[in-house]
Design a protein around this motif. Structure first.
Motif, PDB file in Angstrom:
ATOM      1  N   GLY A   1      14.948  80.601   1.165  1.00  0.00           N
ATOM      2  CA  GLY A   1      14.222  81.723   0.572  1.00  0.00           C
ATOM      3  C   GLY A   1      12.980  82.134   1.334  1.00  0.00           C
ATOM      4  O   GLY A   1      12.133  82.856   0.799  1.00  0.00           O
ATOM      5  N   THR A   2      12.857  81.730   2.603  1.00  0.00           N
ATOM      6  CA  THR A   2      11.647  82.015   3.371  1.00  0.00           C
ATOM      7  C   THR A   2      11.819  83.146   4.373  1.00  0.00           C
ATOM      8  O   THR A   2      10.866  83.511   5.057  1.00  0.00           O
TER       9      THR A   2
ATOM     10  N   LYS B   1      19.215  79.699   1.559  1.00  0.00           N
ATOM     11  CA  LYS B   1      18.787  78.828   0.470  1.00  0.00           C
ATOM     12  C   LYS B   1      17.291  78.561   0.502  1.00  0.00           C
ATOM     13  O   LYS B   1      16.664  78.378  -0.538  1.00  0.00           O
TER      14      LYS B   1
ATOM     15  N   ASP C   1      16.975  88.759  -2.340  1.00  0.00           N
ATOM     16  CA  ASP C   1      18.383  89.023  -2.652  1.00  0.00           C
ATOM     17  C   ASP C   1      19.064  89.321  -1.320  1.00  0.00           C
ATOM     18  O   ASP C   1      19.064  90.448  -0.844  1.00  0.00           O
TER      19      ASP C   1
ATOM     20  N   HIS D   1       1.421  79.618  -0.223  1.00  0.00           N
ATOM     21  CA  HIS D   1       1.883  79.621  -1.615  1.00  0.00           C
ATOM     22  C   HIS D   1       0.741  79.225  -2.558  1.00  0.00           C
ATOM     23  O   HIS D   1       0.526  79.860  -3.594  1.00  0.00           O
TER      24      HIS D   1
ATOM     25  N   LEU E   1       7.826  90.649  -4.131  1.00  0.00           N
ATOM     26  CA  LEU E   1       7.920  89.864  -2.900  1.00  0.00           C
ATOM     27  C   LEU E   1       6.604  89.960  -2.156  1.00  0.00           C
ATOM     28  O   LEU E   1       5.996  91.044  -2.087  1.00  0.00           O
TER      29      LEU E   1
ATOM     30  N   GLU F   1       6.171  84.695  -1.020  1.00  0.00           N
ATOM     31  CA  GLU F   1       6.346  84.543  -2.463  1.00  0.00           C
ATOM     32  C   GLU F   1       7.478  85.455  -2.925  1.00  0.00           C
ATOM     33  O   GLU F   1       7.686  86.546  -2.380  1.00  0.00           O
TER      34      GLU F   1
ATOM     35  N   ALA G   1      15.060  92.174  -3.552  1.00  0.00           N
ATOM     36  CA  ALA G   1      14.398  91.092  -4.282  1.00  0.00           C
ATOM     37  C   ALA G   1      15.100  90.851  -5.608  1.00  0.00           C
ATOM     38  O   ALA G   1      15.447  91.789  -6.320  1.00  0.00           O
ATOM     39  N   LYS G   2      15.303  89.562  -5.937  1.00  0.00           N
ATOM     40  CA  LYS G   2      15.755  89.196  -7.268  1.00  0.00           C
ATOM     41  C   LYS G   2      14.563  89.086  -8.221  1.00  0.00           C
ATOM     42  O   LYS G   2      14.705  89.263  -9.430  1.00  0.00           O
ATOM     43  N   SER G   3      13.399  88.772  -7.663  1.00  0.00           N
ATOM     44  CA  SER G   3      12.170  88.700  -8.450  1.00  0.00           C
ATOM     45  C   SER G   3      11.528  90.086  -8.527  1.00  0.00           C
ATOM     46  O   SER G   3      11.915  91.013  -7.806  1.00  0.00           O
TER      47      SER G   3
ATOM     48  N   GLU H   1      11.692  85.840  -4.685  1.00  0.00           N
ATOM     49  CA  GLU H   1      13.062  85.406  -4.409  1.00  0.00           C
ATOM     50  C   GLU H   1      13.852  86.539  -3.773  1.00  0.00           C
ATOM     51  O   GLU H   1      14.117  87.562  -4.405  1.00  0.00           O
TER      52      GLU H   1
END
Length: 403
Positions: free
Chosen positions: A384-385, A382, A370, A40, A399, A366, A394-396, A368
């Motif tokens: 997210g890994t 939860k 979905d 990260h 990815l 990296e 992906a919500k972001s 978030e």
């Protein structure tokens, strides 16, 4: 922190006259959460560097794009890999040595290799069966200890079959040849439990039967609760009879009765116990909820779904970067990460391709996820890994995966 050091090597790869890709590789010494923290950290630095370089590049004169020179290669000189449109390999050829009814509505198949030996496997493993009608389905291996010369699977005839179970029941005969995959195990059995509880519903008993036989062979403590409508629907009675007093049929219960019996079975958790669940989706959801209510930690609750019945929302589009492969691509609406990965040349293993088996699991560095699978537990979601590349998205906007 505290003077810690990490060796990082950065690569710049030109891909056009006005575009390059920069990647970083860190040494392999950190593990687990520490490694993710390091990844990260460096990924954030690289992302900021990319933004700076791109802003500067926009202000500079743009060079002409490179003109690639493409030369044809003679087919006689080219070594082309075997084409696999779906990416799911069926490297083993077996013959149906025997077919019989293992229970009411459940057909059993004994599969023997045409030549050589079958790969070894551990309890909980499944195989992909490539059927004569072109469909691919996953079936758990029910073999007990020492049964290594063949695979035995059970197939329930589904009322709303799309052709898979119907083909196995009505078309396949003894002597027919099938293509199957090597065994995969995304539902492994722990053998260090003080006591193991198996909760099986209908055809969900197949992987648990293999597990129970292994524990019985090692004289380890377990209980096998088998839910079905009646005695005739209990599959593989010749195998379950060997479980002795550990076999506890739970017959003819309605949903309320099932929930009450599950609460009775799962009460009294103590450290060192593990429970394995496999059966219809509503039963698994109830069992997982009850287990949490009566004090079972998620790490002690293991489950496997037949299929993913969630409605998949594939309307989003996003970017995916594969950190180890130095590849970045766009996943458009209507396509999956797994689809596009294969399109750009990444051979990702998969099996069910509906988010139930865990074969195409990837680590998220990296972004978030979905989550739209039924494989990960709540804690894994939860964190997210992790992500199931066959259905989740992906919500972001971006990815980064450790692939």
């Amino acid at each position: 922190e505290e003077g810690a050091e990490t060796l990082a090597v950065f690569f710049v790869q030109p891909v056009d006259s006005n575009r390059s890709v920069i990647r970083g590789v860190v040494d392999g010494s950190p593990r687990g959460a520490e490694r993710l923290t390091v990844l990260h950290h460096h990924n954030e630095r690289l992302s900021k560097l990319r933004e700076i370089v791109e802003r500067e590049a926009q202000a500079a004169p743009q060079p002409a794009p490179l003109e690639p020179v493409i030369e044809r290669v003679s087919p006689e000189l080219a070594e082309l890999p075997e084409m696999t449109a779906h990416g799911r390999k069926a490297t083993i050829r077996v013959t149906v040595a025997r077919k019989w009814m293992a229970a009411d509505g459940i057909a059993a198949f004994e599969l023997r290799p045409i030549k050589g030996l079958l790969p070894t496997f551990q309890p909980g493993a499944h195989i992909d069966v490539h059927m004569p009608n072109g469909l691919i389905r996953q079936y758990s291996i029910t073999n007990g200890p020492g049964e290594s010369d063949s695979y035995v699977i059970g197939v329930k005839l589904e009322r709303d079959s799309k052709g898979g179970s119907r083909c196995m029941h009505e078309t396949l005969r003894a002597g027919d040849v099938l293509a199957i995959s090597e065994p995969r195990n995304n539902f492994p059995l722990r053998r260090d439990a003080e006591k193991t509880i198996f909760v099986a519903g209908g055809i969900g008993a197949t992987p648990l039967i293999a597990m129970a036989q292994a524990l019985k062979n090692q004289s380890l403590d377990f209980a096998f609760h088998y839910f079905a409508q009646n005695q005739a629907q209990l599959a593989f009675p010749e195998k379950t009879a060997l479980l002795g007093e550990a076999l506890k049929p739970q017959l003819g219960l309605d949903p309320e009765g099932t929930a009450a019996k599950l609460k009775d079975i799962l009460s009294g958790y103590r450290p060192g116990m593990h429970v394995y669940l496999c059966g219809p989706g509503p039963m698994l959801e109830a069992a997982r909820r009850i287990a949490a209510e009566v004090g079972w930690p998620e790490t002690a609750v293991h489950f496997e779904y037949f299929k993913n019945t969630n409605t998949i929302d594939d309307s989003s589009s996003f970017e995916v970067a594969l950190a180890r492969s130095c590849v970045t691509f766009k996943v458009p609406a209507g396509r999956t990460i797994l689809d596009v990965m294969r399109e750009v040349g990444i051979d990702m293993p998969s099996s069910c391709e509906q988010g139930a088996c865990g074969t195409c699991l990837a680590t998220v560095i990296e972004g978030e996820p979905d989550h739209q699978d039924v494989y990960l537990n709540d804690a894994e979601r939860k964190s997210g890994t992790k992500i199931m590349t066959c259905v989740s998205r992906a919500k972001s906007a971006r990815l980064v995966l450790d692939l």
